[in-house]
Design a protein around this motif. Structure first.
Motif, PDB file in Angstrom:
ATOM      1  N   PRO A  95       0.935  -1.283  -0.088  1.00 30.55           N
ATOM      2  CA  PRO A  95      -0.183   0.046  -0.120  1.00 30.55           C
ATOM      3  C   PRO A  95       1.005   1.333   0.077  1.00 30.55           C
ATOM      4  N   LYS A  96       0.155   2.221  -0.511  1.00 28.93           N
ATOM      5  CA  LYS A  96       1.195   3.406  -0.987  1.00 28.93           C
ATOM      6  C   LYS A  96       1.842   4.117   0.518  1.00 28.93           C
ATOM      7  N   ASP A  97       1.205   4.030   1.635  1.00 30.43           N
ATOM      8  CA  ASP A  97       1.960   4.772   2.718  1.00 30.43           C
ATOM      9  C   ASP A  97       3.074   4.003   3.269  1.00 30.43           C
ATOM     10  N   ILE A  98       4.237   4.187   2.605  1.00 34.57           N
ATOM     11  CA  ILE A  98       5.180   3.205   2.685  1.00 34.57           C
ATOM     12  C   ILE A  98       6.430   3.875   3.684  1.00 34.57           C
ATOM     13  N   ALA A  99       6.573   2.867   4.789  1.00 35.64           N
ATOM     14  CA  ALA A  99       7.694   3.763   5.672  1.00 35.64           C
ATOM     15  C   ALA A  99       8.784   3.567   4.829  1.00 35.64           C
ATOM     16  N   TRP A 100       9.600   4.740   5.074  1.00 33.21           N
ATOM     17  CA  TRP A 100      10.901   4.673   4.308  1.00 33.21           C
ATOM     18  C   TRP A 100      11.941   5.421   5.277  1.00 33.21           C
ATOM     19  N   PRO A 101      13.165   4.981   5.179  1.00 36.09           N
ATOM     20  CA  PRO A 101      14.290   5.465   5.847  1.00 36.09           C
ATOM     21  C   PRO A 101      14.652   7.012   5.321  1.00 36.09           C
ATOM     22  N   THR A 102      14.334   7.814   5.898  1.00 32.55           N
ATOM     23  CA  THR A 102      14.441   9.284   5.502  1.00 32.55           C
ATOM     24  C   THR A 102      15.873   9.821   5.965  1.00 32.55           C
ATOM     25  N   TRP A 103      16.369   8.965   6.988  1.00 32.93           N
ATOM     26  CA  TRP A 103      17.496   9.701   7.800  1.00 32.93           C
ATOM     27  C   TRP A 103      17.471  11.085   8.122  1.00 32.93           C
ATOM     28  N   GLY A 104      16.135  11.530   8.758  1.00 35.93           N
ATOM     29  CA  GLY A 104      16.046  12.730   9.226  1.00 35.93           C
ATOM     30  C   GLY A 104      15.562  13.699   8.292  1.00 35.93           C
ATOM     31  N   THR A 105      15.463  13.361   7.028  1.00 39.92           N
ATOM     32  CA  THR A 105      15.055  14.172   5.809  1.00 39.92           C
ATOM     33  C   THR A 105      13.511  13.807   5.205  1.00 39.92           C
ATOM     34  N   PRO A 106      12.574  14.021   5.860  1.00 43.10           N
ATOM     35  CA  PRO A 106      11.317  13.692   5.107  1.00 43.10           C
ATOM     36  C   PRO A 106      11.132  13.993   3.925  1.00 43.10           C
ATOM     37  N   ALA A 107      11.582  15.114   3.537  1.00 49.00           N
ATOM     38  CA  ALA A 107      11.262  15.840   2.018  1.00 49.00           C
ATOM     39  C   ALA A 107      11.736  14.800   0.921  1.00 49.00           C
ATOM     40  N   VAL A 108      12.851  13.701   1.593  1.00 43.77           N
ATOM     41  CA  VAL A 108      13.054  12.545   0.404  1.00 43.77           C
ATOM     42  C   VAL A 108      12.307  11.290   0.581  1.00 43.77           C
ATOM     43  N   SER A 109      11.262  11.533   1.162  1.00 45.65           N
ATOM     44  CA  SER A 109      10.301  10.306   1.135  1.00 45.65           C
ATOM     45  C   SER A 109       9.537  10.149  -0.165  1.00 45.65           C
ATOM     46  N   PRO A 110       8.977   8.778  -0.399  1.00 47.26           N
ATOM     47  CA  PRO A 110       8.341   8.567  -1.668  1.00 47.26           C
ATOM     48  C   PRO A 110       7.041   9.481  -1.866  1.00 47.26           C
ATOM     49  N   ARG A 111       6.420   9.752  -0.754  1.00 46.84           N
ATOM     50  CA  ARG A 111       5.161  10.342  -0.696  1.00 46.84           C
ATOM     51  C   ARG A 111       5.572  11.924  -1.242  1.00 46.84           C
ATOM     52  N   ALA A 112       6.588  12.489  -0.374  1.00 53.57           N
ATOM     53  CA  ALA A 112       6.911  13.718  -0.976  1.00 53.57           C
ATOM     54  C   ALA A 112       7.184  13.939  -2.164  1.00 53.57           C
ATOM     55  N   TRP A 113       7.891  13.189  -2.909  1.00 52.51           N
ATOM     56  CA  TRP A 113       8.293  13.173  -4.234  1.00 52.51           C
ATOM     57  C   TRP A 113       7.010  12.982  -5.117  1.00 52.51           C
ATOM     58  N   PHE A 114       6.131  12.142  -4.845  1.00 50.68           N
ATOM     59  CA  PHE A 114       4.979  11.966  -5.545  1.00 50.68           C
ATOM     60  C   PHE A 114       4.067  13.165  -5.818  1.00 50.68           C
TER      61      PHE A 114
END
Ligand SMILES: Cc1cc2nc3c(=O)[nH]c(=O)nc-3n(C[C@H](O)[C@H](O)[C@H](O)COP(=O)(O)OP(=O)(O)OC[C@H]3O[C@@H](n4cnc5c(N)ncnc54)[C@H](O)[C@@H]3O)c2cc1C
Length: 488
Positions: A95-114
């Motif tokens: 499902p789209k809400d994917i936990a992602w290792p952002t290393w403190g930078t949420p702006a590089v998450s899949p959702r932010a990009w999408f």
């Protein structure tokens, strides 16, 4: 199939997101000060594979100050991973809400990009990430993380020495050797073995058998009858792709009586398991995986609908292949329901673990402990395929049967870690736990290796901060105040 169109101002939105990412990274300033780099030409870490696992780990290592990490991939630039080749599904299963290792930078998450590329309304509409978008995200993630990937370069052998691990490489410019202290094999679903093709298909003419991970010329299947063995998502997506290219008919055969309705993966997607799977005992890890294989998971709804859209598609249940014979002109498949004739058969039968099949592991395969050696014969007999998986230490490292240390510096951050580390290395939601754990382990091991020189460096450290003794100097007055004469 949802057709996504990037917003007209997507480039400007992405540029804004990249500025935000840089700002978020700056908010955690201090992380990332390099403290370990190449030493005598030996790289601290070489990551083999620039798919999602290799990329997130590379970013995580840099954030921990581990520099000079080399990332290389056998695929041409921009084509790492399965998403542009044999991943023939339209969307991810996760499902789209994917936990992602952002290393403190949420702006590089899949959702932010999408949301930057397609907008928040599009995000609300989708249930699953389209695979083309996932590939687009990974490419952007590599760029925004400034990760340089050496493309089109195979690791053909890893040789442990008394010191480093020597990697034999083969690329467009020829062959060469690279030495590394740690090697991370982020080599994906086939990283501990290869494609599994049941023996009853081995005697068929080679051009009549394909595995769903193969590079298949679907146009050449136009007008042909195709039988598919196996009923996972890949089976239905390959069936649909063949039918979309004009196959005359496609049958998917499933051994079970009915499609599973429960996906254990949905249960697994919670932080407690992802962070703590390693605390399971060996017996618990074994039970967990035997159950997962037995229960399996349903094919995705999208894949089922996509194949069933064709009248020339059939889904045959309780249909194990009992015999397969080349008649001289076609393939006769015997099932409990009768004999089916096909021109080509596809094995949607997944992968098998066999370290010796991997060229890069051929020199160490015979020394690595497998799960079968840590189980009772009765337990191993529950699932011999799983028992052939490597038994790894808590740092994803291979374990040397003779007790040697070098193998523990070959880290299986791929499907081979499936039993030892759960979903941490080979499922997207597990990466957040896996990359965090492995990055921390590599940091710890490199620190331990360098502890004497780091202590010596600390004791010799004499860079003055530059404090001054006495009163704080006053800024020079711009102009002396004018005295006002009093007349009184
Ligand atoms: C069809 C398909 C669909 C999937 N869908 C999902 C899903 O929806 N959700 C989910 O959680 N998981 C899914 N998975 C599982 C998993 O997420 C993917 O397999 C994912 O690609 C794994 O990422 P990775 O970085 O580990 O490996 P990959 O993305 O496979 O990258 C490995 C890279 O290693 C390189 N490589 C391998 N050997 C060498 C070598 N000797 N030298 C140099 N380079 C080498 C390859 O070229 C490749 O680019 C799917 C897997 C497949 C196959």
């Amino acid at each position: 199939m949802t057709v996504l169109t990037p917003l007209p101002d997507a480039p400007a939105r992405l540029a804004r997101l990249e500025r935000e990412a840089a700002h978020q990274s700056a908010l955690s300033a201090g992380d990332g000060r390099p403290w370990v780099g190449a030493r005598d030409g030996v790289r601290p870490v070489v990551i083999v594979g620039a798919g999602q696992a290799g990329l997130v780990l590379a970013r995580g290592l840099r954030r921990r100050g581990i520099d000079d990490v080399v990332v290389l991939d056998a695929a041409p630039a921009g084509a790492a991973g399965p998403w542009t080749t044999y991943a023939r599904m339209h969307t991810l299963r996760t499902p789209k809400d994917i936990a992602w290792p952002t290393w403190g930078t949420p702006a590089v998450s899949p959702r932010a990009w999408f949301e930057a590329v397609y907008g928040t309304a599009a995000w609300e509409q989708i249930e699953y990430f389209p695979t083309t978008a996932w590939q687009g995200f990974l490419q952007w993630y590599r760029e925004v993380s400034a990760i340089t990937v050496v493309p089109a370069t195979h690791v053909t052998a890893i040789t442990p020495t008394d010191g480093p691990l020597d990697l034999a490489l083969e690329g467009p410019d020829g062959t060469w050797t690279l030495s590394a202290h740690h090697v991370v094999l982020a080599t994906g679903i086939e990283g501990a073995g290869g494609r599994s093709i049941p023996s009853l298909l081995h005697d068929l003419p080679a051009d009549r058998v394909r595995h769903t991970h193969d590079d298949i010329d679907f146009a050449a299947l136009a007008g042909l009858r195709i039988g598919i063995l196996g009923a996972g998502t890949g089976a239905f997506d390959n069936a649909a792709t063949a039918l979309e290219h004009g196959a005359a008919l496609v049958d998917v055969h499933m051994r079970r009586a009915a499609m599973p309705q429960v996906s254990p993966y949905r249960w697994m997607e919670f932080a407690g398991l992802i962070e703590n799977y390693g605390t399971f005992t060996d017996a618990q890890k074994w039970a967990f995986n035997v159950h997962l294989s037995a229960v399996d998971q349903p094919a995705t709804q999208n894949a089922l609908w996509r194949a069933h859209a064709f009248d020339t598609f059939r889904f045959l249940t309780s249909s194990p292949w009992q015999g397969v014979e080349w008649t001289g002109s076609d393939i006769a498949v015997t099932t409990p329901h009768g004999i089916h004739h096909y021109d080509v058969v596809l094995a949607a039968t997944g992968i098998a673990s066999d370290l010796a099949r991997r060229p890069e592991l051929a020199r160490v395969a015979a020394d690595a402990v497998l799960w079968s050696e840590r189980l009772t014969p009765e337990a191993a007999a529950q699932n011999p395929g799983l028992a052939a998986f490597p038994y790894l230490d808590d740092d994803f490292g291979l374990v040397d049967r003779a007790g040697g240390e070098a193998l523990s510096r070959i880290h299986m951050f791929n499907h081979g870690a499936r039993i030892s580390q759960g979903m941490l290395s080979h499922q997207i939601p597990g990466l957040v736990g896996g990359a965090t754990k492995l990055a921390a382990a590599l940091s710890r091991r490199l620190f331990a290796r360098d502890s004497a020189s780091l202590l010596a460096e600390y004791l010799a450290y004499d860079v003055p901060v530059g404090v001054q003794i006495g009163r704080r100097a006053q800024p020079a007055a711009a102009e002396a105040p004018t005295a006002v004469a009093s007349s009184g």
